[in-house]
Design a protein around this motif. Structure first.
Motif, PDB file in Angstrom:
ATOM      1  N   ASN A 257      12.107  13.879 -14.990  1.00 41.47           N
ATOM      2  CA  ASN A 257      11.731  14.923 -14.042  1.00 41.47           C
ATOM      3  C   ASN A 257      11.606  14.308 -12.651  1.00 41.47           C
ATOM      4  O   ASN A 257      10.663  13.554 -12.378  1.00 41.47           O
ATOM      5  N   LEU A 258      12.572  14.627 -11.784  1.00 35.92           N
ATOM      6  CA  LEU A 258      12.570  14.137 -10.404  1.00 35.92           C
ATOM      7  C   LEU A 258      12.468  15.302  -9.420  1.00 35.92           C
ATOM      8  O   LEU A 258      12.846  15.182  -8.260  1.00 35.92           O
ATOM      9  N   ARG A 259      11.936  16.415  -9.872  1.00 33.45           N
ATOM     10  CA  ARG A 259      11.855  17.584  -8.998  1.00 33.45           C
ATOM     11  C   ARG A 259      11.065  17.260  -7.733  1.00 33.45           C
ATOM     12  O   ARG A 259       9.963  16.720  -7.790  1.00 33.45           O
ATOM     13  N   VAL A 260      11.647  17.615  -6.598  1.00 39.36           N
ATOM     14  CA  VAL A 260      11.036  17.466  -5.268  1.00 39.36           C
ATOM     15  C   VAL A 260      10.670  16.006  -4.963  1.00 39.36           C
ATOM     16  O   VAL A 260       9.873  15.729  -4.071  1.00 39.36           O
ATOM     17  N   ALA A 261      11.230  15.053  -5.701  1.00 36.69           N
ATOM     18  CA  ALA A 261      10.993  13.633  -5.399  1.00 36.69           C
ATOM     19  C   ALA A 261      11.814  13.221  -4.177  1.00 36.69           C
ATOM     20  O   ALA A 261      12.818  13.852  -3.845  1.00 36.69           O
ATOM     21  N   ASP A 262      11.375  12.170  -3.510  1.00 35.51           N
ATOM     22  CA  ASP A 262      12.077  11.675  -2.322  1.00 35.51           C
ATOM     23  C   ASP A 262      12.785  10.372  -2.663  1.00 35.51           C
ATOM     24  O   ASP A 262      12.154   9.337  -2.849  1.00 35.51           O
ATOM     25  N   LEU A 263      14.117  10.435  -2.773  1.00 33.91           N
ATOM     26  CA  LEU A 263      14.941   9.262  -3.080  1.00 33.91           C
ATOM     27  C   LEU A 263      15.835   8.906  -1.896  1.00 33.91           C
ATOM     28  O   LEU A 263      16.911   8.346  -2.056  1.00 33.91           O
ATOM     29  N   THR A 264      15.373   9.178  -0.698  1.00 32.64           N
ATOM     30  CA  THR A 264      16.137   8.856   0.501  1.00 32.64           C
ATOM     31  C   THR A 264      16.488   7.366   0.519  1.00 32.64           C
ATOM     32  O   THR A 264      15.619   6.502   0.327  1.00 32.64           O
ATOM     33  N   ASN A 265      17.775   7.081   0.714  1.00 34.41           N
ATOM     34  CA  ASN A 265      18.287   5.706   0.803  1.00 34.41           C
ATOM     35  C   ASN A 265      18.021   4.878  -0.459  1.00 34.41           C
ATOM     36  O   ASN A 265      18.034   3.641  -0.419  1.00 34.41           O
ATOM     37  N   ALA A 266      17.791   5.531  -1.584  1.00 37.28           N
ATOM     38  CA  ALA A 266      17.594   4.803  -2.838  1.00 37.28           C
ATOM     39  C   ALA A 266      18.938   4.316  -3.386  1.00 37.28           C
ATOM     40  O   ALA A 266      19.992   4.858  -3.064  1.00 37.28           O
ATOM     41  N   HIS A 267      18.880   3.289  -4.231  1.00 37.36           N
ATOM     42  CA  HIS A 267      20.082   2.729  -4.855  1.00 37.36           C
ATOM     43  C   HIS A 267      20.067   3.126  -6.330  1.00 37.36           C
ATOM     44  O   HIS A 267      19.249   2.625  -7.106  1.00 37.36           O
ATOM     45  N   LEU A 268      20.984   4.032  -6.693  1.00 37.55           N
ATOM     46  CA  LEU A 268      21.048   4.551  -8.059  1.00 37.55           C
ATOM     47  C   LEU A 268      22.421   4.285  -8.664  1.00 37.55           C
ATOM     48  O   LEU A 268      22.977   5.104  -9.381  1.00 37.55           O
TER      49      LEU A 268
END
Length: 216
Positions: free
Chosen positions: A98-109
């Motif tokens: 569950n990543l709802r409304v999470a902030d992954l700005t500039n994350a490495h996935l």
């Protein structure tokens, strides 16, 4: 010879084996890193959580900005509204997380296993999702401006109303993806597989290799 002396090496060996098997979980700022751990709003900034088993952990609202989560197992974890800016998830597993409304700005996935994850209204602006497996993922309303989705698997992924402006989807698998009312302005879809994908009401202004002839 004293029989006790003969038994001593065996006792030491058994003790060593117990120590090796008795793995103690990592504890960071009071958060116990283990499956089903409860760490809502925990401070895990820049933490090294690589290779950790974090299945079903409750990390809602936690601060994991800059954290190292390479190869971590986060299947079914709750990361709703978590701060994951700049975090590294290379080859991590996030299946049905569950990543709802999470902030992954500039994350490495890069190359994550994200089958069926829930990330409605999450922020992925500038994130690197190249080669990510996002099959069946729910990304409706996600902010993905400038995201790198090169060779990502987005088959049957829900991206309705997602903002993919300037995103790179080169060689991505978009088969049966739902892009209804999404924003693909200035995005690049060169080499992407688009069989049975839907683009009803999608903004394709200045998009490279978008299906401009898709039925309106």
């Amino acid at each position: 010879m004293n029989p006790t002396l003969l038994l001593l090496p065996l006792a030491l060996l058994a003790s060593t084996s117990l120590l090796a098997d008795g793995h103690q979980p990592t504890v960071i700022n009071g958060c116990v890193i283990q499956p089903e751990g409860k760490c809502r709003n925990a401070d895990l900034r820049n933490a090294d959580l690589s290779n950790q088993d974090m299945r079903k952990m409750d990390l809602a609202g936690a601060n994991l900005s800059g954290a190292n989560l390479r190869h971590a197992n986060l299947d079914l974890a709750n990361l709703e509204k978590a701060d994951l800016t700049g975090a590294t998830f290379t080859r991590a597993s996030l299946q049905q997380a569950n990543l709802r409304v999470a902030d992954l700005t500039n994350a490495h996935l890069v190359a994550i296993q994200g089958w069926g994850l829930f990330a409605q209204a999450a922020r992925f602006n500038g994130a690197n999702l190249s080669a990510a497996n996002l099959e069946f993922a729910r990304l409706s309303g996600a902010k993905m401006q400038g995201a790198n989705l090169t060779a990502a698997n987005l088959e049957m992924t829900w991206l309705s109303k997602a903002d993919l402006a300037r995103a790179t989807l080169t060689d991505a698998n978009l088969q049966e993806g739902k892009f209804n009312d999404a924003n693909l302005a200035e995005a690049t879809l060169t080499g992407a597989r688009r069989h049975y994908a839907t683009f009803q009401g999608t903004n394709m202004d200045s998009c490279i290799d978008c299906p401009m002839d898709w039925e309106k």
